[in-house]
Write an enzyme that holds these catalytic residues in place. Structure first.
Site, PDB file in Angstrom:
ATOM      1  N   THR A  27       0.850  -1.179   0.000  1.00 54.34           N
ATOM      2  CA  THR A  27       0.000   0.000   0.000  1.00 54.34           C
ATOM      3  C   THR A  27       0.891   1.237   0.000  1.00 54.34           C
ATOM      4  OG1 THR A  27      -0.111   0.278   2.414  1.00 54.34           O
ATOM      5  CG2 THR A  27      -1.683  -1.261   1.414  1.00 54.34           C
ATOM      6  N   VAL A  60       3.497  -0.944   4.442  1.00 56.73           N
ATOM      7  CA  VAL A  60       2.823   0.277   4.865  1.00 56.73           C
ATOM      8  C   VAL A  60       3.836   1.418   4.802  1.00 56.73           C
ATOM      9  CG1 VAL A  60       1.518   1.406   6.705  1.00 56.73           C
ATOM     10  CG2 VAL A  60       1.375  -1.086   6.422  1.00 56.73           C
ATOM     11  N   VAL A  86       7.832  -1.953   6.513  1.00 59.96           N
ATOM     12  CA  VAL A  86       7.733  -0.496   6.499  1.00 59.96           C
ATOM     13  C   VAL A  86       8.346   0.032   5.206  1.00 59.96           C
ATOM     14  CG1 VAL A  86       8.360   1.628   7.691  1.00 59.96           C
ATOM     15  CG2 VAL A  86       7.841  -0.433   9.015  1.00 59.96           C
ATOM     16  N   LYS A  87       7.576   0.814   4.468  1.00 56.30           N
ATOM     17  CA  LYS A  87       8.066   1.376   3.199  1.00 56.30           C
ATOM     18  C   LYS A  87       8.768   2.706   3.462  1.00 56.30           C
ATOM     19  CE  LYS A  87       5.672   0.865  -0.637  1.00 56.30           C
ATOM     20  NZ  LYS A  87       4.554   0.926  -1.630  1.00 56.30           N
ATOM     21  N   ILE A  88      10.032   2.755   3.058  1.00 50.55           N
ATOM     22  CA  ILE A  88      10.870   3.937   3.246  1.00 50.55           C
ATOM     23  C   ILE A  88      11.414   4.363   1.888  1.00 50.55           C
ATOM     24  CG2 ILE A  88      12.939   4.853   4.344  1.00 50.55           C
ATOM     25  CD1 ILE A  88      10.881   4.162   6.397  1.00 50.55           C
TER      26      ILE A  88
END
Length: 219
Positions: A27, A60, A86-88
């Site tokens: 997402t 996310v 975790v999207k960074i």
């Protein structure tokens, strides 16, 4: 190559999960907004619901742009569900945040990757997966699949554990080419997932089988 769904639409994710071929979900803020999710608590609630019927990783994305903000958000997201990635983003601040979060055992999806150098930095920082955006590269006249191949080849030769996820997938041919180029994962829109199963000869063949059976049963 595993398939993730690239959407925040709960109905699409439910339908895709029922097919038995979806290994995870990605997402981002744009997808959340398009699904009518307007704030962080609603986003968290939607992600928790996704996790109730998708066993695999759910990515996310943070919305902070400074390192400490990304780290703080990442730590929070890591507690939302059992298997978060975790999207960074692939910025200088993002690379530092990846290193901090990965050092704490938090799994990270390095997003918005557009070069091999960015992928190298993310892998060195400890990213679980790097996501080259092939469709957006194609849009400006670059070869997105070539980037997948270059990163996958380099990681394989150097025994890098970071996986390669083909992102910004626009159509089934992207999926085929990404698999051939060595991507470990492709994250695809629901429409593309459905298109992968469609072929006119399959439809014609099925119609012929049914017609022949009906004809035989009438004699």
């Amino acid at each position: 190559m595993k398939l993730f769904l690239d959407t925040a639409n709960l109905d699409e994710i439910r339908d895709g999960a029922r097919l038995g071929v979806v290994s995870g979900v990605t997402t981002n803020p744009s997808l959340a907004a398009s699904a009518g999710i307007g704030d962080r608590e609603a986003y968290r609630s939607a992600v928790a619901e996704i996790a109730s019927f998708v066993d695999g990783p759910i990515s996310v994305e943070v919305v902070s742009t400074d390192t400490q903000g990304m780290v703080d958000e990442g730590r929070d997201i890591a507690n939302w569900i059992p298997n978060p990635w975790v999207k960074i983003p692939s910025t200088i601040e993002g690379i530092e945040a990846i290193a901090t979060l990965a050092g704490e055992g938090i799994r990270v999806n390095q997003t918005l990757c557009f070069s091999v150098n960015q992928a190298i930095l993310g892998a060195q920082a400890g990213a679980t997966v790097v996501s080259p955006f092939i469709g957006r590269l194609d849009d400006i006249g670059h070869d997105g699949i070539a980037l997948i191949r270059d990163i996958a080849d380099l990681f394989r030769e150097a025994a890098v554990e970071t996986q390669v996820m083909a992102a910004s997938v626009r159509h089934p041919l992207h999926c085929l080419k990404a698999a051939q180029a060595g991507a470990h994962i492709a994250t695809v829109p629901y429409r593309t997932l459905i298109q992968m199963a469609q072929h006119p000869l399959t439809d014609a063949g099925l119609a012929r089988f049914i017609a022949d059976w009906q004809k035989a049963s009438q004699t």
